[in-house]
Design an enzyme around this catalytic site. Structure first.
Site, PDB file in Angstrom:
ATOM      1  N   ARG A 211       0.866  -1.180   0.000  1.00 39.47           N
ATOM      2  CA  ARG A 211       0.000   0.000   0.000  1.00 39.47           C
ATOM      3  C   ARG A 211       0.907   1.236   0.000  1.00 39.47           C
ATOM      4  NH1 ARG A 211      -4.986   1.149   1.706  1.00 39.47           N
ATOM      5  NH2 ARG A 211      -5.491  -0.473   0.185  1.00 39.47           N
ATOM      6  N   ASN A 284      -6.958   3.023  -4.511  1.00 42.86           N
ATOM      7  CA  ASN A 284      -7.935   3.235  -3.446  1.00 42.86           C
ATOM      8  C   ASN A 284      -8.162   4.726  -3.246  1.00 42.86           C
ATOM      9  OD1 ASN A 284      -8.269   0.393  -1.902  1.00 42.86           O
ATOM     10  ND2 ASN A 284      -6.208   0.605  -2.750  1.00 42.86           N
TER      11      ASN A 284
END
Length: 315
Positions: A211, A284
């Site tokens: 991430r 995201n």
């Protein structure tokens, strides 16, 4: 000068502070002297030309068990605030989209809305990554079982998932010889009514699903590698993955640089990229997480970086 900051988020009583990125953002804003207000989706209101909500003033604390105190409540229009933070968790369903339409009724220069509600509607977290084919692994999205099976046959081992899932739910690892392949595809597509995403399986998942956080187009120098545990190939922290902060690689920085200009153009100030090995798999935009794990392991202060970027935007 203190800012008036409104947060649209899930009910505050449901948030677990120990790992929550929204809590990290709230605490960072409070340290800078800003005034904080909160509303959950059930408190939103609309009238012709006017979006408002029942807002509750909040104070935040460092204790993760008792991390907030609620203050007075009052109805205020969106224009009352300097910044509106949209931090509802997925899924992006009809109610989520309705909330972005509510936020879009703010047509004055203030508040600055993050992330931009139109971009939240337009940028499906699975599909948006396909705008950057130079960064993506072999991927196919469709509703037809035959077409999906043809792609799987061409790639060998693949991952299948819905385009609106979250937290590792309904993700399957399969192959052309999987005896359950037909039922997996029938389930994901609901007999041809829903899109399913097929992507070549990346064995680099064993080293982590990274991430990478971007703030106003700039990559935070550390990412969170979420590493599968036990026999589960899924790396999501919600599925038991272990999060390990590590510096960005050159390839990570290249991917971030490929994506950043479009994020800035769309008003997506805080974004999380998911990278496995050398490939971008998701973008995201709704409520990216990872702040607290990265900060605690690397010594960064991502909340401070975020608010410095927001304050520059307002100037």
């Amino acid at each position: 000068m203190p800012l008036q900051i409104a947060w649209l988020m899930d009910p505050i009583s449901t948030i677990r502070a120990r790992k929550d990125s929204t809590v990290a953002m709230l605490r960072a804003a409070a340290k800078r002297g800003h005034r904080l207000y909160y509303a959950s989706p059930g408190q939103l209101r609309l009238q012709p030309g006017l979006a408002s909500a029942l807002w509750t003033q909040i104070e935040v604390h460092g204790d993760d068990e008792h991390w907030y105190t609620l203050g007075p409540t009052e109805v205020q229009p969106l224009q009352h605030f300097d910044v509106l933070m949209l931090r509802r968790d997925p899924p992006v369903d009809a109610d989520f989209l309705a909330d972005t339409l509510w936020a879009s009724l703010a047509t004055t220069p203030r508040p600055l809305i993050l992330n931009d509600p139109r971009a939240l509607r337009d940028c499906n977290e699975k599909l948006f990554a396909l705008n950057f084919p130079q960064c993506c692994p072999p991927t196919f999205i469709g509703r037809e079982t035959i077409a999906l099976k043809d792609f799987i046959a061409s790639q060998g081992e693949c991952v299948l998932k819905p385009i609106d899932g979250m937290a590792g739910r309904s993700i399957f690892r399969t192959s052309p010889t999987d005896p359950n392949l037909n039922v997996i595809l029938e389930t994901l597509t609901a007999g041809g009514r829903h899109f399913a995403l097929a992507q070549r399986f990346l064995p680099e998942i064993a080293q982590g699903d990274k991430r990478i956080l971007l703030i106003d187009g700039e990559a935070v120098p550390y990412c969170l590698a979420r590493i599968p545990q036990g026999g589960d190939f899924r790396a999501n922290l919600a599925r038991g993955g272990q999060g390990i902060a590590q510096p960005l690689s050159e390839r990570d920085r290249w991917i971030a640089a490929q994506v950043a200009p479009e994020l800035k153009r769309r008003g997506l100030l805080f974004v999380g990229l998911d990278v496995i090995g050398d490939y971008l798999t998701e973008i995201n935009v709704t409520s990216p997480t990872g702040i607290r794990d990265i900060d605690s392991q690397s010594g960064t202060d991502i909340g401070a970086l975020l608010w410095a970027a927001i304050e520059r935007r307002l100037q």
